[in-house]
Design a protein around this motif. Structure first.
Motif, PDB file in Angstrom:
ATOM      1  N   MET A 164     -13.000  -2.605  -5.547  1.00  0.00           N
ATOM      2  CA  MET A 164     -11.747  -2.236  -6.203  1.00  0.00           C
ATOM      3  C   MET A 164     -12.023  -1.573  -7.540  1.00  0.00           C
ATOM      4  N   LEU A 165     -11.102  -0.692  -7.932  1.00  0.00           N
ATOM      5  CA  LEU A 165     -11.088  -0.142  -9.286  1.00  0.00           C
ATOM      6  C   LEU A 165      -9.622  -0.088  -9.680  1.00  0.00           C
ATOM      7  N   SER A 166      -9.277  -0.619 -10.841  1.00  0.00           N
ATOM      8  CA  SER A 166      -7.873  -0.751 -11.205  1.00  0.00           C
ATOM      9  C   SER A 166      -7.547  -0.051 -12.508  1.00  0.00           C
ATOM     10  N   ALA A 167      -6.254   0.180 -12.717  1.00  0.00           N
ATOM     11  CA  ALA A 167      -5.797   0.855 -13.931  1.00  0.00           C
ATOM     12  C   ALA A 167      -4.402   0.379 -14.284  1.00  0.00           C
ATOM     13  N   THR A 168      -4.030   0.560 -15.556  1.00  0.00           N
ATOM     14  CA  THR A 168      -2.672   0.218 -15.961  1.00  0.00           C
ATOM     15  C   THR A 168      -1.683   1.211 -15.374  1.00  0.00           C
ATOM     16  N   GLY A 169      -0.419   0.838 -15.410  1.00  0.00           N
ATOM     17  CA  GLY A 169       0.633   1.634 -14.796  1.00  0.00           C
ATOM     18  C   GLY A 169       0.798   3.023 -15.368  1.00  0.00           C
ATOM     19  N   GLU A 170       0.282   3.253 -16.590  1.00  0.00           N
ATOM     20  CA  GLU A 170       0.446   4.562 -17.214  1.00  0.00           C
ATOM     21  C   GLU A 170      -0.398   5.642 -16.552  1.00  0.00           C
ATOM     22  N   LEU A 171      -1.415   5.246 -15.787  1.00  0.00           N
ATOM     23  CA  LEU A 171      -2.288   6.232 -15.161  1.00  0.00           C
ATOM     24  C   LEU A 171      -1.523   7.032 -14.114  1.00  0.00           C
ATOM     25  N   LEU A 180      -4.102   2.807  -2.264  1.00  0.00           N
ATOM     26  CA  LEU A 180      -3.459   2.721  -3.573  1.00  0.00           C
ATOM     27  C   LEU A 180      -2.355   1.682  -3.477  1.00  0.00           C
ATOM     28  N   VAL A 181      -2.457   0.657  -4.319  1.00  0.00           N
ATOM     29  CA  VAL A 181      -1.543  -0.487  -4.253  1.00  0.00           C
ATOM     30  C   VAL A 181      -0.685  -0.553  -5.511  1.00  0.00           C
ATOM     31  N   SER A 182       0.597  -0.895  -5.336  1.00  0.00           N
ATOM     32  CA  SER A 182       1.540  -1.096  -6.443  1.00  0.00           C
ATOM     33  C   SER A 182       1.576   0.078  -7.422  1.00  0.00           C
ATOM     34  N   PRO A 183       1.890   1.288  -6.965  1.00  0.00           N
ATOM     35  CA  PRO A 183       1.841   2.448  -7.857  1.00  0.00           C
ATOM     36  C   PRO A 183       2.940   2.473  -8.909  1.00  0.00           C
ATOM     37  N   ASP A 184       4.033   1.703  -8.698  1.00  0.00           N
ATOM     38  CA  ASP A 184       5.149   1.753  -9.642  1.00  0.00           C
ATOM     39  C   ASP A 184       5.216   0.538 -10.555  1.00  0.00           C
ATOM     40  N   GLY A 185       4.263  -0.374 -10.424  1.00  0.00           N
ATOM     41  CA  GLY A 185       4.309  -1.588 -11.224  1.00  0.00           C
ATOM     42  C   GLY A 185       3.512  -1.460 -12.506  1.00  0.00           C
ATOM     43  N   ASP A 186       3.145  -2.618 -13.077  1.00  0.00           N
ATOM     44  CA  ASP A 186       2.391  -2.640 -14.325  1.00  0.00           C
ATOM     45  C   ASP A 186       0.939  -2.244 -14.128  1.00  0.00           C
ATOM     46  N   ILE A 237       0.861  -1.186   0.000  1.00  0.00           N
ATOM     47  CA  ILE A 237       0.000   0.000   0.000  1.00  0.00           C
ATOM     48  C   ILE A 237       0.894   1.231   0.000  1.00  0.00           C
ATOM     49  N   ALA A 238       0.814   2.006  -1.081  1.00  0.00           N
ATOM     50  CA  ALA A 238       1.674   3.179  -1.226  1.00  0.00           C
ATOM     51  C   ALA A 238       1.135   4.353  -0.424  1.00  0.00           C
ATOM     52  N   LEU A 239      -0.178   4.514  -0.441  1.00  0.00           N
ATOM     53  CA  LEU A 239      -0.792   5.595   0.321  1.00  0.00           C
ATOM     54  C   LEU A 239      -2.254   5.289   0.540  1.00  0.00           C
ATOM     55  N   THR A 240      -2.843   5.972   1.515  1.00  0.00           N
ATOM     56  CA  THR A 240      -4.279   5.877   1.734  1.00  0.00           C
ATOM     57  C   THR A 240      -4.873   7.264   1.540  1.00  0.00           C
ATOM     58  N   HIS A 241      -6.126   7.293   1.106  1.00  0.00           N
ATOM     59  CA  HIS A 241      -6.800   8.558   0.803  1.00  0.00           C
ATOM     60  C   HIS A 241      -8.202   8.475   1.381  1.00  0.00           C
ATOM     61  N   PHE A 242      -8.651   9.543   2.047  1.00  0.00           N
ATOM     62  CA  PHE A 242      -9.974   9.559   2.660  1.00  0.00           C
ATOM     63  C   PHE A 242     -11.062   9.442   1.595  1.00  0.00           C
ATOM     64  N   VAL A 243     -12.012   8.533   1.810  1.00  0.00           N
ATOM     65  CA  VAL A 243     -13.161   8.400   0.914  1.00  0.00           C
ATOM     66  C   VAL A 243     -14.388   9.018   1.565  1.00  0.00           C
ATOM     67  N   CYS A 244     -14.774   8.475   2.691  1.00  0.00           N
ATOM     68  CA  CYS A 244     -15.883   9.006   3.485  1.00  0.00           C
ATOM     69  C   CYS A 244     -15.743   8.409   4.876  1.00  0.00           C
ATOM     70  N   GLU A 245     -16.636   8.769   5.764  1.00  0.00           N
ATOM     71  CA  GLU A 245     -16.510   8.311   7.145  1.00  0.00           C
ATOM     72  C   GLU A 245     -16.433   6.791   7.221  1.00  0.00           C
ATOM     73  N   GLY A 246     -15.344   6.296   7.803  1.00  0.00           N
ATOM     74  CA  GLY A 246     -15.174   4.861   7.987  1.00  0.00           C
ATOM     75  C   GLY A 246     -14.544   4.133   6.819  1.00  0.00           C
ATOM     76  N   ILE A 247     -14.343   4.811   5.687  1.00  0.00           N
ATOM     77  CA  ILE A 247     -13.793   4.143   4.504  1.00  0.00           C
ATOM     78  C   ILE A 247     -12.621   4.943   3.937  1.00  0.00           C
ATOM     79  N   LYS A 248     -11.531   4.245   3.686  1.00  0.00           N
ATOM     80  CA  LYS A 248     -10.365   4.842   3.036  1.00  0.00           C
ATOM     81  C   LYS A 248     -10.101   4.135   1.722  1.00  0.00           C
TER      82      LYS A 248
END
Length: 197
Positions: free
Chosen positions: A62-69, A29-35, A15-26
């Motif tokens: 979950m919502l995922s994206a390629t490394g270019e994002l 962001l996983v594997s930010p430098d990989g594929d 886990i590279a970082l966490t970001h506030f979503v709403c109360e009780g949920i964060k």
């Protein structure tokens, strides 16, 4: 929460970082430098979803994206809004997520990325104190793809998706992919797009 974060790290990457979503949920962001990059909710599973089937009573999404994002603040906030919106749905409609269902995309996500909705698809399960927590990936859908699923079912769409997504991206569903060519030859059991009744 610590058990959940440890599972996310083991199953999907650091886990590279966490970001506030709403109360009780964060958002994690996983594997930010990989594929690939995975955005995974952490905290939704603390609430039991309304469901007759106890096996679907707890979930993370979950919502995922390629490394270019590029994961700048704007992208993190857009993804957070999607996770917040999706997290509230089971409680508003009083039923849990179901495999293969399509949910509408928030207006902001539609304007930013061009997607009409998301296909809800399970990718993994963990157990916490004997109870299962299901991880559902939200596969972004264009309007034509959502219509295909509405008319022919998600089972007929998944083979097309698998033919169109790079095999290396096992858990990665690119939030900037091109629309799937729905004229592709369907598996024999389903016929082709031109053979619909």
């Amino acid at each position: 929460m610590e058990v959940l974060k440890n599972f996310i790290t083991e199953a999907f990457g650091d886990i590279a970082l966490t970001h506030f979503v709403c109360e009780g949920i964060k958002l994690c962001l996983v594997s930010p430098d990989g594929d690939s990059k995975c955005f995974i909710s952490a905290g939704l599973s603390n609430k039991k979803m309304p469901a007759e089937d106890p096996g679907r009573a707890r979930a993370e999404i979950m919502l995922s994206a390629t490394g270019e994002l590029c994961c700048d603040l704007k992208v993190l906030e857009e993804v957070s809004r999607v996770l917040e919106y999706a997290s509230s749905l089971p409680f508003e409609r009083k039923r849990a997520f179901e495999m293969g269902e399509v949910i509408k995309a928030p207006r902001e996500f539609f304007l930013a990325w061009g997607y009409d909705g998301f296909l809800v698809f399970p990718v993994m399960q963990m157990r916490d104190k004997g109870e299962p927590i299901n991880f559902f990936v939200l596969i972004p859908l264009y309007a034509s793809e959502a219509q295909w699923i509405e008319e022919l079912g998600w089972e007929s769409f998944v083979p097309l998706y698998n033919m169109s997504v790079d095999e290396r991206e096992l858990f990665c569903f690119d939030v900037k992919r091109a629309p799937i060519d729905l004229s592709l030859e369907m598996p024999e059991s389903h016929g082709s797009c031109d053979e619909r009744d």
